[in-house]
Design a protein around this motif. Structure first.
Motif, short mmCIF file in Angstrom:
data_model
loop_
_atom_site.label_atom_id
_atom_site.label_comp_id
_atom_site.label_asym_id
_atom_site.label_seq_id
_atom_site.Cartn_x
_atom_site.Cartn_y
_atom_site.Cartn_z
N LEU A 240 0.83 -1.21 0.00
CA LEU A 240 0.00 0.00 0.00
C LEU A 240 0.86 1.26 0.00
O LEU A 240 0.49 2.27 -0.60
CB LEU A 240 -0.95 -0.01 1.21
N TYR B 42 -6.01 -5.11 0.50
CA TYR B 42 -5.43 -4.24 1.52
C TYR B 42 -6.28 -4.22 2.80
O TYR B 42 -5.74 -4.12 3.89
CB TYR B 42 -5.28 -2.81 1.00
N LEU B 43 -7.60 -4.31 2.65
CA LEU B 43 -8.49 -4.25 3.80
C LEU B 43 -8.74 -5.61 4.45
O LEU B 43 -9.49 -5.69 5.43
CB LEU B 43 -9.82 -3.62 3.38
N LEU B 44 -8.14 -6.65 3.88
CA LEU B 44 -8.33 -8.02 4.39
C LEU B 44 -9.80 -8.42 4.40
O LEU B 44 -10.31 -8.99 5.38
CB LEU B 44 -7.70 -8.18 5.78
N ARG B 45 -10.46 -8.11 3.31
CA ARG B 45 -11.85 -8.47 3.10
C ARG B 45 -11.97 -9.16 1.75
O ARG B 45 -11.08 -9.09 0.92
CB ARG B 45 -12.77 -7.24 3.11
N ILE C 288 -8.54 4.11 2.03
CA ILE C 288 -8.04 2.81 2.51
C ILE C 288 -7.00 3.04 3.61
O ILE C 288 -7.03 2.41 4.66
CB ILE C 288 -7.44 1.99 1.35
N ARG C 289 -6.11 4.00 3.36
CA ARG C 289 -5.09 4.31 4.38
C ARG C 289 -5.73 4.83 5.65
O ARG C 289 -5.32 4.46 6.75
CB ARG C 289 -4.11 5.33 3.82
N ALA D 129 -8.80 4.16 6.77
CA ALA D 129 -9.49 3.05 7.42
C ALA D 129 -8.51 2.14 8.15
O ALA D 129 -8.85 1.57 9.20
CB ALA D 129 -10.28 2.25 6.39
N LEU D 130 -7.30 2.02 7.63
CA LEU D 130 -6.29 1.18 8.26
C LEU D 130 -5.45 1.93 9.29
O LEU D 130 -4.66 1.32 10.00
CB LEU D 130 -5.36 0.58 7.19
N GLY D 131 -5.61 3.25 9.33
CA GLY D 131 -4.82 4.04 10.27
C GLY D 131 -3.36 4.17 9.87
O GLY D 131 -2.49 4.28 10.71
N VAL D 132 -3.11 4.17 8.55
CA VAL D 132 -1.75 4.26 8.02
C VAL D 132 -1.54 5.67 7.48
O VAL D 132 -2.39 6.21 6.77
CB VAL D 132 -1.53 3.23 6.87
#
Length: 86
Positions: free
Chosen positions: A25, A41-44, A78-79, A81-84
Motif C-alpha cells: 500500500l 489491503y483491507l483483508l476483506r 483505505i489508508r 481506514a487502516l490508520g496508516v
C-alpha cells in the motif's frame, strides 16, 4: 499425449487458484484502486466491498467512486481506514 494434456490442466488450475500479487500500500501512487486490490489491503473479500457499495455503508472516508461503471476505491480512504499515514 495424455501427459501433456494433464500437465496443461494442472498449469491452468494453479494459475486460477494463485492469489494476485499487489504492490504494498505504501507504494501505490494512484488515486483509486479496483475492488480486488482494495479488498486485499483491507483483508476483506471483494464481494464484501461490493456489498458496502450497494448498501452505502462504508468505514469513514472510504466511499468508492464509479469509473466507467466500475468501482474505484480511494487509496487515501483505505489508508485512513487502516490508520496508516500517507
Amino acid at each position: 499425449m495424455k501427459a501433456s494434456t494433464t500437465q496443461h490442466s494442472a498449469d491452468t488450475r494453479s494459475a486460477v487458484t494463485e492469489p494476485q500479487q499487489f504492490p504494498p500500500l505504501e507504494q501505490v501512487n494512484r488515486p483509486t484502486v479496483p475492488t480486488e486490490q482494495a479488498a486485499h489491503y483491507l483483508l476483506r473479500r471483494p464481494q464484501t466491498l461490493r456489498g458496502w457499495a450497494c448498501a452505502e455503508t462504508f468505514p469513514d472516508g472510504l466511499r468508492p467512486v464509479r469509473i466507467n461503471g466500475r468501482l474505484g476505491w480511494p487509496v487515501a480512504g483505505i489508508r485512513a481506514a487502516l490508520g496508516v499515514a500517507a
